[in-house]
Design an enzyme around this catalytic site. Structure first.
Site, PDB file in Angstrom:
ATOM      1  N   HIS A 128      -8.884  -0.548   5.269  1.00 30.02           N
ATOM      2  CA  HIS A 128      -9.572  -1.905   5.464  1.00 30.02           C
ATOM      3  C   HIS A 128     -10.092  -2.845   4.587  1.00 30.02           C
ATOM      4  CE1 HIS A 128     -10.822  -4.824   8.608  1.00 30.02           C
ATOM      5  NE2 HIS A 128     -12.016  -5.135   7.716  1.00 30.02           N
ATOM      6  N   ASN A 181       0.845  -1.117  -0.200  1.00 34.97           N
ATOM      7  CA  ASN A 181      -0.070  -0.044   0.182  1.00 34.97           C
ATOM      8  C   ASN A 181       0.733   1.303   0.129  1.00 34.97           C
ATOM      9  OD1 ASN A 181      -2.938  -0.582   0.000  1.00 34.97           O
ATOM     10  ND2 ASN A 181      -2.801  -1.543   1.850  1.00 34.97           N
ATOM     11  N   ALA A 185      -8.898  -2.189  -5.277  1.00 33.59           N
ATOM     12  CA  ALA A 185      -9.514  -1.468  -4.435  1.00 33.59           C
ATOM     13  C   ALA A 185      -8.573  -0.740  -3.453  1.00 33.59           C
ATOM     14  CB  ALA A 185     -10.513  -2.206  -3.470  1.00 33.59           C
ATOM     15  N   LEU A 209       0.630  -3.118  12.087  1.00 33.71           N
ATOM     16  CA  LEU A 209      -0.264  -4.145  12.848  1.00 33.71           C
ATOM     17  C   LEU A 209      -0.124  -3.871  14.227  1.00 33.71           C
ATOM     18  CD1 LEU A 209       0.974  -7.363  10.841  1.00 33.71           C
ATOM     19  CD2 LEU A 209      -1.103  -6.141  10.624  1.00 33.71           C
ATOM     20  N   ARG A 210      -0.115  -2.787  14.714  1.00 35.78           N
ATOM     21  CA  ARG A 210      -0.105  -2.274  16.068  1.00 35.78           C
ATOM     22  C   ARG A 210      -1.328  -1.589  16.366  1.00 35.78           C
ATOM     23  NH1 ARG A 210       4.446  -1.860  19.450  1.00 35.78           N
ATOM     24  NH2 ARG A 210       3.415  -0.630  20.870  1.00 35.78           N
TER      25      ARG A 210
END
EC number: 2.1.2.2
Length: 198
Positions: free
Chosen positions: A107, A17, A177, A88-89
């Site tokens: 998300h 990303n 997306a 990932l926190r």
């Protein structure tokens, strides 16, 4: 006064990303956003190499006092927007409340479906397939104290196809997306910040 909003991207892994944002920025599609900083919660994250190649300031922060160190870095670099891109926190309520409408997350579902506690990575796509939905997608939203609970900025639908596995679906959702939505949302929020500065 800068004509760009300064962006920090927080990562924990490969940085796909992040790469989507870098690519759009290099193509001149993010005129109001300056990629100023990449911060990883993992020292071996592939996204750090992506930042290196793009000439973006980057660093790894260890677990101890993570948020205090992060806040110092954000202030030092005068960051306007924080982008969570495969980060990932879970950020504390105290941290999130410091930056209202300044933290963006992507998300991999159409919120409010398959979101909240425990819904991350492949778990989201497994749940979508188990439920039998015909359409899934991705959502970019502001981050607040509720997991995946902040105001929605943009959504994009992706069709679920016969024979999809969680891995195949994850890849399609990213390509069709996430990689389109996230850079566009960064530019939208950056343009709004720049406009408010006058």
């Amino acid at each position: 006064m800068s004509k760009c909003a300064k962006v920090a991207v927080l990562i924990s892994g490969g940085g796909t990303n992040l790469q989507a944002i870098i690519d759009r920025s290099q193509a001149g599609e993010l005129p109001h956003a300056e990629l100023a900083l990449v911060v990883s919660s993992c020292g071996s994250a592939g996204g750090l190499a992506r930042a290196e190649r793009a000439g973006i300031k980057h660093t790894y922060i260890e677990k101890d006092n993570f948020e205090q160190k992060l806040i110092s870095l954000l202030e030092e670099n005068e960051i306007d927007i924080i982008v969570l891109a495969g980060f990932l926190r879970i950020l504390s309520e105290d941290f999130v409340s410091r930056y209202p409408d300044r933290i963006i997350n992507v998300h991999p579902s159409l919120i409010p479906s398959f979101c909240g506690e425990g819904f991350y990575g492949l778990h989201v796509h497994e749940a979508a397939l188990d439920y039998g939905v015909k359409v899934t997608g991705a959502t970019v939203h502001f981050v607040n104290e509720i997991t995946d609970g902040g105001k929605i900025i943009a959504q994009r639908a992706v069709e679920v196809q016969e024979g999809d596995t969680p891995e195949i679906l994850q890849r399609r959702v990213m390509e069709d997306a996430e990689w389109k939505l996230l850079p566009a949302a960064v530019e939208k929020v950056a343009a709004e910040i720049v406009a408010r500065r006058g």
